[in-house]
Write a protein that holds these residues in place. Structure first.
Motif, short mmCIF file in Angstrom:
data_model
loop_
_atom_site.label_atom_id
_atom_site.label_comp_id
_atom_site.label_asym_id
_atom_site.label_seq_id
_atom_site.Cartn_x
_atom_site.Cartn_y
_atom_site.Cartn_z
N MET A 1 6.36 15.86 -8.31
CA MET A 1 7.17 16.24 -9.46
C MET A 1 6.43 17.22 -10.37
O MET A 1 7.01 18.18 -10.89
CB MET A 1 7.59 15.00 -10.25
CG MET A 1 8.75 14.24 -9.64
SD MET A 1 9.30 12.85 -10.67
CE MET A 1 10.84 12.44 -9.86
N ASN A 2 5.14 16.99 -10.56
CA ASN A 2 4.35 17.90 -11.39
C ASN A 2 4.16 19.26 -10.73
O ASN A 2 4.16 20.29 -11.41
CB ASN A 2 3.00 17.26 -11.73
CG ASN A 2 3.10 16.25 -12.86
OD1 ASN A 2 3.14 16.61 -14.04
ND2 ASN A 2 3.17 14.97 -12.52
N PHE B 1 0.84 -1.20 0.00
CA PHE B 1 0.00 0.00 0.00
C PHE B 1 0.88 1.26 0.00
O PHE B 1 0.61 2.23 -0.72
CB PHE B 1 -0.92 -0.02 1.22
CG PHE B 1 -1.51 1.31 1.58
CD1 PHE B 1 -2.54 1.87 0.83
CD2 PHE B 1 -1.03 2.02 2.69
CE1 PHE B 1 -3.08 3.11 1.17
CE2 PHE B 1 -1.57 3.25 3.04
CZ PHE B 1 -2.59 3.79 2.28
N GLY B 2 1.93 1.23 0.81
CA GLY B 2 2.85 2.36 0.88
C GLY B 2 3.58 2.60 -0.43
O GLY B 2 3.84 3.75 -0.80
N PHE B 3 3.91 1.54 -1.12
CA PHE B 3 4.56 1.66 -2.43
C PHE B 3 3.65 2.38 -3.42
O PHE B 3 4.07 3.31 -4.12
CB PHE B 3 4.93 0.27 -2.94
CG PHE B 3 4.99 0.15 -4.43
CD1 PHE B 3 5.93 0.85 -5.18
CD2 PHE B 3 4.08 -0.66 -5.11
CE1 PHE B 3 5.97 0.74 -6.56
CE2 PHE B 3 4.12 -0.78 -6.47
CZ PHE B 3 5.06 -0.07 -7.21
N VAL B 4 2.37 1.97 -3.47
CA VAL B 4 1.42 2.62 -4.38
C VAL B 4 1.30 4.11 -4.03
O VAL B 4 1.32 4.98 -4.90
CB VAL B 4 0.04 1.93 -4.31
CG1 VAL B 4 -0.98 2.69 -5.16
CG2 VAL B 4 0.16 0.49 -4.79
N GLY C 1 11.01 15.35 0.18
CA GLY C 1 10.40 15.72 1.44
C GLY C 1 9.04 15.05 1.63
O GLY C 1 8.73 14.53 2.71
N ALA C 2 8.24 15.05 0.56
CA ALA C 2 6.92 14.41 0.63
C ALA C 2 7.06 12.91 0.84
O ALA C 2 6.32 12.29 1.62
CB ALA C 2 6.14 14.71 -0.65
N LEU C 3 8.02 12.30 0.13
CA LEU C 3 8.25 10.86 0.32
C LEU C 3 8.73 10.56 1.73
O LEU C 3 8.33 9.56 2.34
CB LEU C 3 9.28 10.36 -0.70
CG LEU C 3 8.80 10.26 -2.15
CD1 LEU C 3 9.97 9.94 -3.08
CD2 LEU C 3 7.71 9.20 -2.30
N LEU D 1 2.34 7.57 -6.31
CA LEU D 1 1.40 8.67 -6.54
C LEU D 1 1.95 9.99 -6.00
O LEU D 1 1.86 11.03 -6.66
CB LEU D 1 0.05 8.35 -5.90
CG LEU D 1 -0.73 7.19 -6.52
CD1 LEU D 1 -1.99 6.91 -5.70
CD2 LEU D 1 -1.08 7.49 -7.97
N ILE D 2 2.51 9.94 -4.81
CA ILE D 2 3.10 11.15 -4.21
C ILE D 2 4.24 11.68 -5.07
O ILE D 2 4.36 12.89 -5.29
CB ILE D 2 3.59 10.84 -2.78
CG1 ILE D 2 2.40 10.66 -1.85
CG2 ILE D 2 4.53 11.92 -2.27
CD1 ILE D 2 2.75 10.12 -0.49
#
Length: 225
Positions: free
Chosen positions: A102-103, A89-92, A185-187, A96-97
């Motif tokens: 990046m965008n 679940f964390g990988f998915v 940072g988000a990751l 997405l994050i």
């Protein structure tokens, strides 16, 4: 600070020092190698130091005094089944994050979507296939032990989980140092959430390793074929 707390903190610092040594050892040794052997020997040294660092951290993690008893660790860690499910679940979520961050970076700062660090690592792995072990195994193991287990765990009671996760995420972003600070940072925040959710450091490790494996998928497909 009592002896037990000092011992735990000392071991956390040792984990961080092992990580720094594994990253910096090739940098200091490579200039002294014969010029013709610098790249292949440097790659072998990097792989060996990452392997050794990972083994040491896994071994130390088995020591009871490594993990302090606090608001984060006072609850039992998730069993293996739940850990694996949350890791997937964390990988998915991490993918997405990464895409969203990046965008956002591109829209706000016109940063290129591709990560320079990732491109360099994939190029090196294309020439030296065994280096892929560093990308999909050793780096996720060491980084999660350092940025989540050592830093988050030892700061959580002092500044709370949000503060500890934020500091960990900032350091995680600075350590990668390729300009994509929002992405890393988000990751980093996401991996801290996964650790906090399950109290098991293997959860963010699984998510982190799978994310890196997806980035290296073109090279993995070449190795398999």
């Amino acid at each position: 600070m009592d002896n037990k707390k000092r011992s735990r903190l000392t071991l956390a610092i040792q984990i961080i020092l092992v990580y720094l040594a594994s990253q910096l050892l090739p940098v200091f040794v490579i200039p002294f190698l014969p010029e013709a052997d610098r790249i292949p020997s440097g790659m072998n040294l990097s792989l060996f130091s990452a392997f050794l660092g990972s083994v040491l951290m896994v071994a130390w993690n088995g020591r009871k005094k490594w993990t302090p008893i606090n608001s984060l660790t006072d609850h039992p860690s998730a069993p293996i089944g739940k850990t694996i499910r949350n890791g997937i679940f964390g990988f998915v979520g991490a993918v997405l994050i990464q895409i969203i961050a990046m965008n956002v970076e591109y829209l706000l700062f016109r940063l290129p979507v591709a990560s320079e660090n990732t491109e360099v690592l994939l190029d090196l792995t294309n020439r030296y296939p065994f280096f892929i072990l560093n990308i999909i195994l050793f780096s996720p193991v060491m980084e999660e032990f350092v940025f989540r287990k050592a830093i988050v765990t030892h700061l959580v009671d002092a500044i709370g989980i949000v503060g500890a996760a934020t500091i960990s995420a900032l350091l995680f972003a600075v350590a990668h140092n390729d300009g994509h600070y929002l992405v890393y940072g988000a990751l980093g925040l996401w991996f801290s959430f996964l650790y906090y959710r399950t109290r098991n450091i293997a959860t963010p490790m699984i998510a982190h390793a799978l994310m890196n494996a997806v980035s290296a998928l073109p090279i993995l497909s070449q190795l398999v074929s």
